[in-house]
Write an enzyme that holds these catalytic residues in place. Structure first.
Site, PDB file in Angstrom:
ATOM      1  N   GLU A   1       0.790  -1.215  -0.047  1.00  0.00           N
ATOM      2  CA  GLU A   1       0.055  -0.082  -0.058  1.00  0.00           C
ATOM      3  C   GLU A   1       0.928   1.322   0.095  1.00  0.00           C
ATOM      4  O   GLU A   1       1.810   1.430   0.847  1.00  0.00           O
ATOM      5  CB  GLU A   1      -0.882  -0.016   1.207  1.00  0.00           C
ATOM      6  CG  GLU A   1      -1.788  -1.234   1.254  1.00  0.00           C
ATOM      7  CD  GLU A   1      -2.507  -1.474   2.601  1.00  0.00           C
ATOM      8  OE1 GLU A   1      -2.226  -0.874   3.664  1.00  0.00           O
ATOM      9  OE2 GLU A   1      -2.836  -2.726   2.798  1.00  0.00           O
TER      10      GLU A   1
ATOM     11  N   LEU B   1      -6.241  -2.179  -0.907  1.00  0.00           N
ATOM     12  CA  LEU B   1      -6.020  -2.401   0.468  1.00  0.00           C
ATOM     13  C   LEU B   1      -6.308  -3.833   0.987  1.00  0.00           C
ATOM     14  O   LEU B   1      -7.556  -3.873   1.578  1.00  0.00           O
ATOM     15  CB  LEU B   1      -6.629  -1.213   1.174  1.00  0.00           C
ATOM     16  CG  LEU B   1      -6.210  -0.581   2.576  1.00  0.00           C
ATOM     17  CD1 LEU B   1      -7.022   0.474   2.873  1.00  0.00           C
ATOM     18  CD2 LEU B   1      -6.344  -1.767   3.859  1.00  0.00           C
TER      19      LEU B   1
ATOM     20  N   GLU C   1      -4.355  -6.858   3.018  1.00  0.00           N
ATOM     21  CA  GLU C   1      -3.087  -7.459   3.503  1.00  0.00           C
ATOM     22  C   GLU C   1      -3.086  -8.941   3.317  1.00  0.00           C
ATOM     23  O   GLU C   1      -1.981  -9.488   2.869  1.00  0.00           O
ATOM     24  CB  GLU C   1      -2.670  -7.208   4.938  1.00  0.00           C
ATOM     25  CG  GLU C   1      -2.398  -5.671   5.458  1.00  0.00           C
ATOM     26  CD  GLU C   1      -3.268  -4.807   5.310  1.00  0.00           C
ATOM     27  OE1 GLU C   1      -4.392  -4.880   5.056  1.00  0.00           O
ATOM     28  OE2 GLU C   1      -3.013  -3.535   5.390  1.00  0.00           O
TER      29      GLU C   1
ATOM     30  N   GLN D   1       2.202  -1.804   5.775  1.00  0.00           N
ATOM     31  CA  GLN D   1       2.449  -0.653   6.116  1.00  0.00           C
ATOM     32  C   GLN D   1       2.993  -0.467   7.568  1.00  0.00           C
ATOM     33  O   GLN D   1       3.885   0.420   8.080  1.00  0.00           O
ATOM     34  CB  GLN D   1       1.235   0.427   6.016  1.00  0.00           C
ATOM     35  CG  GLN D   1       1.491   1.835   5.675  1.00  0.00           C
ATOM     36  CD  GLN D   1       0.379   2.434   4.902  1.00  0.00           C
ATOM     37  OE1 GLN D   1      -0.677   2.724   5.589  1.00  0.00           O
ATOM     38  NE2 GLN D   1       0.781   2.653   3.664  1.00  0.00           N
ATOM     39  N   PHE D   2       2.148  -1.150   8.471  1.00  0.00           N
ATOM     40  CA  PHE D   2       2.554  -1.031  10.015  1.00  0.00           C
ATOM     41  C   PHE D   2       2.447  -2.651  10.480  1.00  0.00           C
ATOM     42  O   PHE D   2       1.663  -3.264   9.936  1.00  0.00           O
ATOM     43  CB  PHE D   2       1.717  -0.108  10.824  1.00  0.00           C
ATOM     44  CG  PHE D   2       2.026   1.370  10.552  1.00  0.00           C
ATOM     45  CD1 PHE D   2       3.076   1.781  11.341  1.00  0.00           C
ATOM     46  CD2 PHE D   2       1.424   1.862   9.654  1.00  0.00           C
ATOM     47  CE1 PHE D   2       3.283   3.137  11.176  1.00  0.00           C
ATOM     48  CE2 PHE D   2       1.756   3.360   9.456  1.00  0.00           C
ATOM     49  CZ  PHE D   2       2.773   3.924  10.277  1.00  0.00           C
TER      50      PHE D   2
ATOM     51  N   ILE E   1      -0.470  -6.459  10.153  1.00  0.00           N
ATOM     52  CA  ILE E   1       0.041  -7.550   9.638  1.00  0.00           C
ATOM     53  C   ILE E   1      -0.744  -8.883   9.815  1.00  0.00           C
ATOM     54  O   ILE E   1      -0.811  -9.934   9.053  1.00  0.00           O
ATOM     55  CB  ILE E   1       1.458  -7.926   9.880  1.00  0.00           C
ATOM     56  CG1 ILE E   1       2.404  -8.923   8.693  1.00  0.00           C
ATOM     57  CG2 ILE E   1       1.601  -8.622  11.358  1.00  0.00           C
ATOM     58  CD1 ILE E   1       4.001  -9.037   8.971  1.00  0.00           C
TER      59      ILE E   1
ATOM     60  N   PRO F   1      -4.086  -9.658   9.582  1.00  0.00           N
ATOM     61  CA  PRO F   1      -4.781 -10.285   8.662  1.00  0.00           C
ATOM     62  C   PRO F   1      -4.025 -11.091   7.535  1.00  0.00           C
ATOM     63  O   PRO F   1      -4.697 -12.006   6.947  1.00  0.00           O
ATOM     64  CB  PRO F   1      -5.533  -9.122   7.498  1.00  0.00           C
ATOM     65  CG  PRO F   1      -5.337  -7.963   8.664  1.00  0.00           C
ATOM     66  CD  PRO F   1      -3.870  -7.922   9.374  1.00  0.00           C
TER      67      PRO F   1
ATOM     68  N   HIS G   1      -0.002   1.376  15.854  1.00  0.00           N
ATOM     69  CA  HIS G   1       1.132   1.633  15.096  1.00  0.00           C
ATOM     70  C   HIS G   1       2.390   1.688  15.956  1.00  0.00           C
ATOM     71  O   HIS G   1       3.424   1.858  15.535  1.00  0.00           O
ATOM     72  CB  HIS G   1       1.073   3.070  14.683  1.00  0.00           C
ATOM     73  CG  HIS G   1      -0.046   3.356  13.591  1.00  0.00           C
ATOM     74  ND1 HIS G   1      -1.327   3.212  13.821  1.00  0.00           N
ATOM     75  CD2 HIS G   1       0.026   3.735  12.248  1.00  0.00           C
ATOM     76  CE1 HIS G   1      -2.044   3.526  12.744  1.00  0.00           C
ATOM     77  NE2 HIS G   1      -1.158   3.812  11.937  1.00  0.00           N
TER      78      HIS G   1
HETATM   79  C1  LIG Z   1      -5.665  -3.223   7.849  1.00  0.00           C
HETATM   80  C2  LIG Z   1      -4.973  -1.752   7.700  1.00  0.00           C
HETATM   81  N1  LIG Z   1      -4.210  -1.530   6.913  1.00  0.00           N
HETATM   82  C3  LIG Z   1      -3.441  -0.344   6.397  1.00  0.00           C
HETATM   83  C4  LIG Z   1      -3.781   0.604   7.572  1.00  0.00           C
HETATM   84  C5  LIG Z   1      -2.989   1.983   7.088  1.00  0.00           C
HETATM   85  N2  LIG Z   1      -4.017   3.019   6.428  1.00  0.00           N
HETATM   86  C6  LIG Z   1      -4.760   3.770   7.345  1.00  0.00           C
HETATM   87  S1  LIG Z   1      -5.682   4.796   6.526  1.00  0.00           S
HETATM   88  C7  LIG Z   1      -5.363   3.977   4.905  1.00  0.00           C
HETATM   89  C8  LIG Z   1      -6.030   3.992   3.765  1.00  0.00           C
HETATM   90  C9  LIG Z   1      -7.699   4.027   3.992  1.00  0.00           C
HETATM   91  O1  LIG Z   1      -8.319   4.562   2.876  1.00  0.00           O
HETATM   92  P1  LIG Z   1      -9.825   4.330   2.978  1.00  0.00           P
HETATM   93  O2  LIG Z   1     -10.469   3.201   3.366  1.00  0.00           O
HETATM   94  O3  LIG Z   1     -10.286   4.919   1.502  1.00  0.00           O
HETATM   95  O4  LIG Z   1     -10.377   5.654   4.070  1.00  0.00           O
HETATM   96  P2  LIG Z   1      -9.999   7.189   4.011  1.00  0.00           P
HETATM   97  O5  LIG Z   1      -8.669   7.259   4.890  1.00  0.00           O
HETATM   98  O6  LIG Z   1      -9.875   7.726   2.645  1.00  0.00           O
HETATM   99  O7  LIG Z   1     -11.043   7.806   4.563  1.00  0.00           O
HETATM  100  C10 LIG Z   1      -4.363   2.916   5.204  1.00  0.00           C
HETATM  101  C11 LIG Z   1      -3.750   2.201   4.143  1.00  0.00           C
HETATM  102  C12 LIG Z   1      -4.696   0.506   8.270  1.00  0.00           C
HETATM  103  N3  LIG Z   1      -5.093   1.456   9.149  1.00  0.00           N
HETATM  104  N4  LIG Z   1      -5.120  -0.688   8.520  1.00  0.00           N
END
Ligand SMILES: Cc1ncc(C[n+]2csc(CCOP(=O)(O)OP(=O)(O)O)c2C)c(N)n1
Ligand SMILES: Cc1ncc(C[n+]2csc(CCOP(=O)(O)OP(=O)(O)O)c2C)c(N)n1
Ligand SMILES: [Mg+2]
Ligand SMILES: [Mg+2]
Lengths: 326, 357, 326, 357
Positions: free
Chosen positions: C29, C58, C60, C82-83, C87, C89, C129
């Site tokens: 991601e 998105l 994992e 990403q963090f 991991i 899932p 995180h």
């Molecule tokens: C399972 C997971 N993977 C990665 C992240 C890191 N992360 C936080 S917000 C985000 C993007 C989310 O996008 P979206 O669902 O479109 O929501 P938005 O922030 O645009 O409102 C990511 C990859 C996370 N919080 N949880």
């Protein structure tokens, strides 16, 4: 008082608690009409209806996530994961949510749920049906991890798990599901979730184990007794939080300790017990602690599973080694 | 798929110039009501800006703005009943404010303090959810519990466009459909998941199309149109209360801000797309609407802004004056009762703290 | 030779290996245009194109599952999670497949992939995180788990991980991503994946640690030296398989051992190291092994994270305790 | 959704009486070809029955039958090119046989011996997958690799109806669509996931509808019609090779056997539904077709059965005569090179073995 196998005792405990608590719900794959692939929930849907005992779609993460949502609103969900090998898609929900909801909300919401899963090897099952990864869950703050080793303890510990206000991972050693019966009073009484069980008293050496391995451990104790070695056997049972004090007391008495488990050696629960003993009772030790465990390999497919699983022979050998240590 | 499925098309009442494109229904045309809706937008915007400032000055941690997407959450918050349950994701402070979570609690949360999720006024809603899409699974469990309670309440869960790529989203939606659970799914399609545009997330025609995979009824709403959102969420909730089945709303918006204060959107967002999106954002649009249809003038506007700013400022004061947690509090909520081994660790922690201070 | 921070060294290693191996692909991601949220992949998509460095949806579990499929057909995928908090899932794919594909097919297929993830606390990040759960992965047979503690080791170990024929979990202590620079020769040379690093020699006590905690450990060593205590410091670095022999050698020399890690205590890697020492070198011990670790609680949100993370003070205190032990 | 999406309807060539409901296309009407297809069904059936017998007599472990669902796997196996890659689930021995996995290897696998997945003749296909739906993710990775190779090959992955409830299924399908990967998804909708009927798995109108959530083209085929299956899979593969995009087939069948030899379907399956399904199973149907359109007679039939039985019997002999693995082999494939700690564990294991034997 009925004579029950472990799987029957589990069924009985579920039935008892369904009667006692109408907010208790059972969910999982094949828990309904089929009564669970091992029959743990046999007859429950018939008795309590499709609302309270229901088959979910095939989705472990959602099963646990859904149980979390239910628990947060005051229900008591008991979720079945068909085999421990299939619990991993749900670890995210377990670790990131079930174990944390109370703390995250400073007690505003909580997560009183039970996740039951058969685990361990020895039944000639296909791949992924024989592993033991209890230490992964023991590492996760906020969980309780419980493993029974007899029908009576299965009954009493499951009742306790259901009544506990926090999330409990309840792992059932399927190898001994039908391994002998015990008389069980169906009175809904719970066993404590914070104490080991002392299964045999002795003064020469402490054998520490849990789950199905209690079988080999007790066998070893009997055979060692014939050699004049007086063995103490402790069933850890409540893996997390761990009652290390009972184990320390035993080892302070005997001075020798063998820990036996089916799980892979590295970072298994045996390591934690051994480390705690080394920290807190090193001067009591007359010989190094030994771990008799599965190897750091994948559990072999069933043609070779008996080569992987610790035998009573290996426990005996370790015990003799400890007795002979100077 | 029959044509009955195919009614997906962007629902709108206000165009981006604030012009009504269809008449307002009678239940939503009172001036006080329309201004109350505006107030929710304004307070969210002012809170959002204040939070970003606090972060910049080191008084708050990483913060996820809702700038430009306020209409979605405000509509949800306005439309829900008190006994419904809200299961939010991290960008949902607009709804939280309407649900009775205190502004200072929201600040505490983003300030790295668990007490921010111990809502004093709001006992059943979930805290903000960080692991993407996991909240959808909680929502179906909540919906199951509400169904048991037989009071016709609804579990409302939100997520981003990115979240609709993740297993938990589909699993939960599928179960909601299969088990007929009273659950409303609202997706804030703000076109971005951090740096990944929604076109790269999926080849689905719209996010709303994903609901058909679960046999769940769905619609797409202009998420920057506060009125369409409010009407859409109200209708959905009504339908769910009536037929007990889940419903799915794709709210189409745009993230006209960084993903969080830790992000730098200039690395991946085209200036032009951003500028276009700014033209469509809900506050400007709604103010134009009020001006044209409700005699709203600049004086009214600045009064409202001032009142809202005061509320925000007071909350910030509260936040800043909140006493820190007692040392070692973080041990006390792991279990209902502190187990022996943790009690020992806590004692050790406190001893160490004394020794080193 | 450039002076690089750890995050720059990681970027350099990726760049180097992308040049050396045109079958290497980076996925995850925000790894593309954004260059990763910490900039680990900064500039790589520009240099190597959208085919070889690509943003995934998105998801994992699918990121890791996809990497497994790629690896099985001869590609070398380097996936970013990403963090570490996200991991989980993917644990199912990691444990049930990545770690088992070679064994399952008796070597017909294999799984040469790297999963990179930033981990650990101390940067005032939001919930999820800041955790350290390396021991969960260390428990899984068939994985390698690697954690660097300096720019140079990050470079050399990442090169090694990419070249390794088996799946490697590469955990990056984000707290020290930008914590000082080191001169690094960009020659693609790998560090061994089976040896600890001896960071400081001493004869009184062995301090064992890894990742960001090396910082506090070295600090503690310096301060202890001022008190006349001569400290040996070992960076475990290759967590699994574990090079216990180097640790045993050190403890045999010093007779005292402190293990420090950020992760929760119970079933952390510290337990395994302590247990192995208790098994194999108990007679060398002049004092009980002590573990200085995170507590068995959820990592607090950032207002209190410094209360959770082991300080150099706690290490020093444990060391003094060990020195004074009779 | 446009009407272009809406072409989902059961595709059929043979009705359950073996009558052609539409003319055969010219590329599939040669007698030898049609009989070769029959042979694949027969050998699968005979192997399946033999495996169940071996299990009953303690010579095999738990085994998952494909009885009544053979047409799906046989068609896939016949339609794929050698350089395509097959990513199966546990009920896919029909395809495995066509892919060149030896019958004795399949027996070894179900006999609890890893060597059964070390296919001697088939180097790239995946082994059978047990954790439901995980295989879909592998398939998109394989498809990505094939796309790199630029040889127009396809990754073919299968799963059950139950598997379409699981996150990994959706995640993979969504990525296949978003990234345009050459991947064919075939779902064996045998109406049951152990004891759970497909109606309880999902409210989706059909399983094929799920593909629309990912923007992937899909169709539904009578999975008990060997000809429709063969044509359908061929067409899908051709289209994928041509446009590089994924495709999705729902093959509608019925599990007229226990889930596995460890299951007892009488606990949850209605006798009546089972009997109806038996009427539609592929072997009877196809034999009727051959009899009517290709002059196939009982003598031809028993000759074919005998030949197939011989092959199966020989494989069983091979299986029974396979030497056990060397002691401690299970240490040797954990890593390419045995690490020091494992080498020590292996030595300890062998020493213990010697001591106790
Ligand atoms: C399972 C997971 N993977 C990665 C992240 C890191 N992360 C936080 S917000 C985000 C993007 C989310 O996008 P979206 O669902 O479109 O929501 P938005 O922030 O645009 O409102 C990511 C990859 C996370 N919080 N949880
Ligand atoms: C993740 C996971 N959960 C549970 C199981 C146990 N299990 C094996 S087969 C099966 C049912 C699968 O049904 P379906 O996908 O329809 O395939 P079928 O067996 O009908 O061909 C279940 C629940 C599993 N193997 N993997
Ligand atoms: Mg978004
Ligand atoms: Mg099925």
């Amino acid at each position: 008082m009925n004579e029950l196998t472990m799987i029957e005792a589990i069924n009985q405990a579920l039935n008892n608690q369904m009667r006692a608590n109408d907010q208790l719900f059972i969910l999982g794959e094949d828990v309904g009409a089929n009564g669970g692939v091992f029959r743990a929930t046999d007859g429950l849907q018939n008795e309590f209806g499709m609302q309270r005992v229901f088959d979910t779609p095939l989705a472990e993460s959602a099963i646990v996530g859904m149980a979390i949502g239910m628990a947060s609103q005051g229900l008591t969900p008991v979720a079945e994961i068909q085999f421990m090998g299939f619990i991993y898609p749900a670890i995210d929900q377990i670790l990131n949510h079930a174990a944390r909801l109370r703390n995250r909300t400073r007690g505003r919401l909580s997560c009183p749920l039970v996740i039951r899963a058969p685990f361990g090897g020895g039944i000639h099952a296909p791949e992924h049906h024989s592993e033991s990864t209890e230490s992964i869950f023991a590492h996760i703050p906020g969980l309780r991890v419980v493993i029974p080793s007899s029908p009576a303890r299965a009954y009493g510990l499951l009742v306790a798990a259901i009544q506990d206000p926090d999330p409990v991972i309840f792992l059932e050693p399927k190898r001994i599901y039908r391994d002998g019966k015990q008389a069980i009073e169906d009175d809904g009484s719970a066993l404590p979730l914070d104490s080991c069980f002392l299964l045999r008293e002795g003064i020469d050496i402490s054998l520490i184990s849990w789950g199905a391995m209690i079988k080999e451990t007790l066998e070893a104790a009997t055979l060692l007794a014939k050699k004049g070695i007086d063995v103490e056997v402790i069933d850890v049972a409540t893996i997390k939080p761990l009652d290390i004090n009972s184990i320390i007391d035993s080892v302070k008495k005997t001075g020798r300790c063998i820990i036996a488990h089916e799980a892979a050696k590295t970072c298994g629960l045996g390591a934690e017990i051994s480390a705690l003993l080394a920290e807190k009772s090193i001067t009591a030790l007359l010989a190094p602690i030994q771990r008799v465990t599965g190897y750091d390999t994948v559990m072999p497919m069933f043609k070779n599973e008996q080569h992987y699983m610790p035998s009573s022979q290996r426990i005996i050998q370790a015990a003799i080694h400890a007795m002979e240590y100077r | 798929m029959t044509s009955k499925d195919s009614n997906i098309g962007l629902r709108q009442y206000l165009d981006s110039g604030g012009q009504l494109v269809q008449p307002l229904p009678s239940h939503i045309n009172h001036r006080t009501q329309l201004i109350a809706l505006y107030q929710t937008l304004v307070i969210t915007r002012l809170f959002d800006e204040a939070a970003v400032n606090l972060q910049r000055t080191g008084q708050l941690g990483t913060y996820a703005q809702s700038r430009g997407q306020e209409a979605i959450g405000c509509a949800i918050g306005k439309a829900m009943l008190a006994d419904d349950v809200f299961i939010p994701y991290y960008r949902d402070i607009a709804t939280q404010i309407q649900r009775g979570v205190l502004l200072e609690e929201i600040l505490l949360y983003w300030g790295g303090d668990e007490r921010g999720s111990c809502f004093s006024q709001q006992k059943h809603d979930f805290p903000l959810c960080v692991p993407i899409a996991t909240q959808f699974c909680h929502a179906i469990g909540v919906a199951f519990a509400l169904k048991q309670r037989k009071k016709n309440n609804v579990a409302v869960v939100t997520g981003g466009d990115g979240a609709t790529s993740k297993g938990d989203f589909y699993e939960a939606l599928n179960i909601a459909g299969a088990m007929s659970l009273p659950c409303l799914f609202v997706i804030n399609n703000n076109q971005w998941a951090i740096s990944v545009p929604v076109q790269q997330q999926t080849a689905a025609k719209t996010i709303a199309h994903k609901a058909y995979a679960a046999g769940v009824a769905a619609c797409q709403i202009d998420g920057n149109d506060p009125i369409a959102m409010l009407i859409g969420v109200k209708q959905a909730l009504k339908q769910i209360r009536h037929d007990g089945k889940p419903f799915f709303i794709e709210a189409v918006s745009y993230r006209i801000c960084n993903h969080t204060t830790a992000d730098d959107a200039t690395r991946y967002m085209q200036q032009k797309a951003l500028q276009e999106a700014e033209q469509k954002e809900p506050l400007i649009r709604y103010k134009k609407f009020l001006r044209q249809y409700q005699d709203w003038n600049d004086e009214d506007d600045s009064e409202l802004y001032q009142a809202c700013q005061l509320t925000v400022d007071q909350a910030i004061e509260h936040y800043k004056n909140t006493k820190p947690q007692a040392d070692g509090d973080f041990f006390d909520y792991m279990y209902q009762d502190l187990p022996a081994d943790l009690a020992q660790q806590k004692q050790q922690f406190l001893d160490d703290l004394n020794r080193h201070e």
